[in-house]
Structures are given as C-alpha cells and as structure tokens.
Write a protein that holds these residues in place. Structure first.
Motif, PDB file in Angstrom:
ATOM      1  N   GLY A  35      27.694  65.609  -3.845  1.00 62.00           N
ATOM      2  CA  GLY A  35      27.706  67.052  -3.573  1.00 62.00           C
ATOM      3  C   GLY A  35      28.970  67.510  -2.861  1.00 62.00           C
ATOM      4  O   GLY A  35      28.935  68.512  -2.145  1.00 62.00           O
TER       5      GLY A  35
ATOM      6  N   GLN B  47      36.565  66.367   2.645  1.00 60.56           N
ATOM      7  CA  GLN B  47      36.562  66.905   1.288  1.00 60.56           C
ATOM      8  C   GLN B  47      37.825  67.715   0.948  1.00 60.56           C
ATOM      9  O   GLN B  47      37.816  68.555   0.061  1.00 60.56           O
TER      10      GLN B  47
ATOM     11  N   LYS C 262      30.058  78.007  -1.040  1.00 58.38           N
ATOM     12  CA  LYS C 262      28.770  77.635  -0.425  1.00 58.38           C
ATOM     13  C   LYS C 262      27.670  78.623  -0.862  1.00 58.38           C
ATOM     14  O   LYS C 262      26.545  78.226  -1.155  1.00 58.38           O
TER      15      LYS C 262
ATOM     16  N   ASP D 129      23.947  70.685  -0.645  1.00 61.78           N
ATOM     17  CA  ASP D 129      24.814  70.506  -1.810  1.00 61.78           C
ATOM     18  C   ASP D 129      24.360  69.421  -2.788  1.00 61.78           C
ATOM     19  O   ASP D 129      24.418  69.615  -4.005  1.00 61.78           O
TER      20      ASP D 129
ATOM     21  N   GLN E  66      35.328  71.856   1.906  1.00 63.11           N
ATOM     22  CA  GLN E  66      34.171  72.207   2.746  1.00 63.11           C
ATOM     23  C   GLN E  66      34.259  71.601   4.144  1.00 63.11           C
ATOM     24  O   GLN E  66      33.970  72.266   5.135  1.00 63.11           O
TER      25      GLN E  66
HETATM   26 MG    MG Z   1      28.250  69.288   1.944  1.00 66.08          MG
END
Ligand code: MG
Ligand code: ATP
Length: 389
Positions: free
Chosen positions: A280, A289, A314, A182, A285
C-alpha cells in the motif's frame, strides 16, 4: 414467464483468444461464492444465465464478483409475439413509471421483424394497456427486449457489476497487509485486476497487541469477500525488529526494517509459488515512500512490487476504503510494528551503501530464517471473522 439472472461480462470480452479461459474462471468464482445456494448456470460467449429460488440473494453475492459488467434480473419467455406482448403488460403493471422507451436487440436474425419496428410495436401495445407515455430521451423506465434463439429475455433494471477481471486469472500475489487504510485498498485494486491474494502481516508482540493482529485478520476477511481464497501469514518480527533498533542508527531504522520486510516477503513469494509483491505504498506519503527510499528498499528483491495506490491521494484512497467497507476497521487505534518506536528524523534520501554497511553489523540472515520458519498461517477467514473485534 421464467424469472432469472442474466450476466453481462466485463472487460474479458475484449480478450478474444482467452475468452473461454476467462469465462470458465468466472463460472468457478461464482460457484465458490454460491456454494451454499441452489442454482443452475448456463453460459455462452456473450452472456451467462443463472436460475435460482432466491434471485435477490444471488444478485447480492454477484455484486462482489470481479469480471461482471452488469447483473440483470430478467424474464424469459418464448419467442412468440403474443406471449411477449402479454408478458410486457404483466411485468410493467407492477412497476410505477410515467414515461418509458423500448429497446430491442435481435440477436436471432431469423426472427422476421427488425429491431426498431419490433420496439415500436411493443411500445404501442404498452401504451394501449398501461397509462403512460413514451419518452425516447429521458424515460423513467427503459424496457429491454433481447430476442435470442432459445427464447426472448425482457428486463428493465440493470445493476452495474464490479467490472475488472475474474480473480485468479493472473495467478496470486503476496499482499503486505498492515492495519492501515492503504494496504486493504491496494489488495482490493489488485483483486480487481484479476490477481488473487495471499497476505503477509508482520507482528511484533509484545510491542504490538493481539487486537492489532485481529484487526488485520478482520481486514483480510473483508477483502476475502471478493476472493474466497485469501490466507494470512503472520510473521513473528519482534527479534529482528529489536536487532535493527539495537544495531542501526535511528534515522535508518525504518529503511532497514522495510528492506527486511521485502526480503521476507520475497522468500514467502518463492516458497508459496506466488508471482509478485503487492503493498500500500503511496509516493511521498512518508519518509520511506519517497522515490529515493523506494529505490533503496526495493533493491533487495528482483520481484516486481505492485503498488496500486502509488499515485492516489490519501483522500482518493479513503474514498475506496469507504466503498469497500474497510475504513472503519482501519482507523481502529491499535499500533502496528511500523508505528512503534518511530524515529524523530527518518532519512528521506537514504544511501544504499550505508544500508549495506549497517546491515553487515548484525546477523540478520539467521533472524530472517527464524521469522520464515515460524510463520503462522491463518486459513479459515470466515470462521475467524465472527470472533474478532
Ligand atoms: Mg500508508
Ligand atoms: P497503510 O499504508 O496500509 O495505511 P500504514 O500507513 O501504517 O498502513 P505504511 O507505513 O504506509 O503503512 O507502510 C506502507 C506499506 O507497507 C503498507 O501499506 C503495507 O503494504 C506495508 N506494511 C506496513 N506495515 C506492515 C506490517 N506490519 N505488515 C505487513 N505489511 C506492512
């Protein structure tokens, strides 16, 4: 006939007041990319022209420059009808096609023949001399003629540039660069918006390996092909990370670790006169996050944190990683400091007061200062790249 490259600007043409600043920066960025190449550049408010011995080499390099809408290999001739006609035939004789269409842009209004009529005249001349047909809807070949004061440009092949803004127009941000998929993509997307980068990598030797660090440097050098100015700051994170694991309940270690990362990143932004933090993170995720986690982690800094991949899936991120050539490096299996000692049940909805309480149980400020004072800065990514992995 003179062979050259014509560059059409990207989005910068919409920024009227700033156009000169944008164009000058674009010229500078092209200059640093072509520093070993012999070339001449001329520009005005709508176009840029480059002459060089090795046109194809220059075109390849220009494909990595943000702020360019398209790159065109073109031929410049005098604005003389007979000369334009014979150049068209000479050029098109070397290309294989069945159908074509001519489009004329008469930027020089002193030229007496209107665009449509001129296209028809040139089309008729091509038909007379080359075995082919006209197809105005789906031609194999689009022949473009631009009539300008200083001469006429003819071309058939327009390569799309990267678009975006010239790198650096927004100043610099600090990219938290891990070895994952990411963060290099986040870096690329920031560069595209004109944000130049400096990178920050947290390493925890001996828990993380030299290969893991080299992988990050390699990723930085790949995205550096869109900038040329990127440096990597490596933070020795081991002692602070070990202190977190010793003093904080398991479920909160990642939350606290990320608050420490943000604190260090904020200080590096200040010390290096950068503007924002970039990372990122992608919503949902992992446990750190979730939106609640982001609020609690983000609350240690007043700086804007830009998360270019926050709302991408993703698979969408992986698509970009393939396109920019970072994917194969990102998936190399070296452990990062975020993946070692991963707790079984990291908290999904952390509570700020608990974070503060846990942080008060050890002297993290001194450990942060130590991290900051021992940062290793890697400046010459081009030289580093060849020896890695
Ligand atoms: Mg990541
Ligand atoms: P990536 O998100 O790049 O695929 P990752 O999934 O291993 O790597 P996460 O745990 O999702 O990383 O962390 C989110 C973000 O935090 C990363 O995208 C990166 O910006 C930053 N980050 C994580 N670990 C590090 C590190 N060791 N050094 C610098 N930044 C890091």
């Amino acid at each position: 006939m003179q062979k050259m490259i014509l560059i059409k600007y990207g989005e910068l043409t919409t920024k009227k007041g700033n156009r000169n600043v944008f164009i000058k920066l674009l010229v500078k960025n092209i200059g640093s990319l072509l520093n070993n190449v012999d070339y001449k550049i001329k520009y005005d408010r709508v176009r840029m022209y480059i002459e060089a011995d090795d046109i194809d080499l220059v075109i390849n390099k220009l494909k990595n420059v943000f702020g360019i809408h398209s790159i065109v290999k073109c031929y410049k001739v005098n604005t003389n009808i007979e000369e334009i006609k014979s150049s068209l035939v000479e050029l098109l004789s070397n290309i294989s096609f069945n159908t074509f269409k001519v489009e004329t842009n008469r930027a020089d209004k002193d030229f007496e023949i209107p665009s449509m009529e001129f296209s028809r005249m040139m089309g008729a001349h091509i038909l007379k001399n080359i075995n082919c047909h006209v197809d105005v809807h789906h031609p194999d070949l689009l022949v473009k003629i631009e009539i300008r004061k200083e001469g006429t440009y003819i071309y058939t092949d327009e390569i799309m540039g990267l678009g975006g803004y010239p790198v650096g127009i927004q100043g610099k941000g600090l990219l938290m660069l891990s070895g994952g998929i990411d963060s290099p993509v986040a870096g690329y997307l920031s560069l595209k918006r004109g944000i130049d980068l400096e990178c920050l990598y947290f390493e925890s030797p001996p828990h993380t390996s030299l290969e893991a660090k080299n992988k990050v440097i390699k990723l930085a050098s790949i995205i550096n092909s869109y900038s040329g100015n990127i440096r990597v700051n490596v933070v020795p994170f081991t002692k602070l990370q070990e202190a977190i694991y010793k003093n904080v309940p398991d479920s909160y270690v990642i939350t606290i670790m990320r608050r420490m990362m943000y604190r260090i990143a904020s200080e590096v932004v200040k010390r290096h006169h950068l503007k924002v933090i970039i990372n990122g993170e992608s919503v949902g995720q992992v446990a750190s996050q979730t939106l609640t986690s982001m609020v609690v982690i983000n609350s240690v800094t007043n700086l804007p944190v830009i998360r270019p991949v926050a709302c991408l899936d993703k698979l969408e991120i992986i698509d970009i990683a393939h396109k920019i050539n970072t994917y194969e490096t990102s998936i190399l299996p070296f452990e990062d400091c975020c993946t070692i000692f991963l707790p079984k049940h990291p908290v999904i909805n952390p509570i700020l007061e608990k974070c503060i309480e846990y942080e008060q149980s050890f002297d993290y400020a001194t450990l942060i200062e130590e991290c900051l004072n021992n940062i290793e800065t890697i400046t010459n990514l081009e030289e580093e790249k060849s020896d890695l992995l």
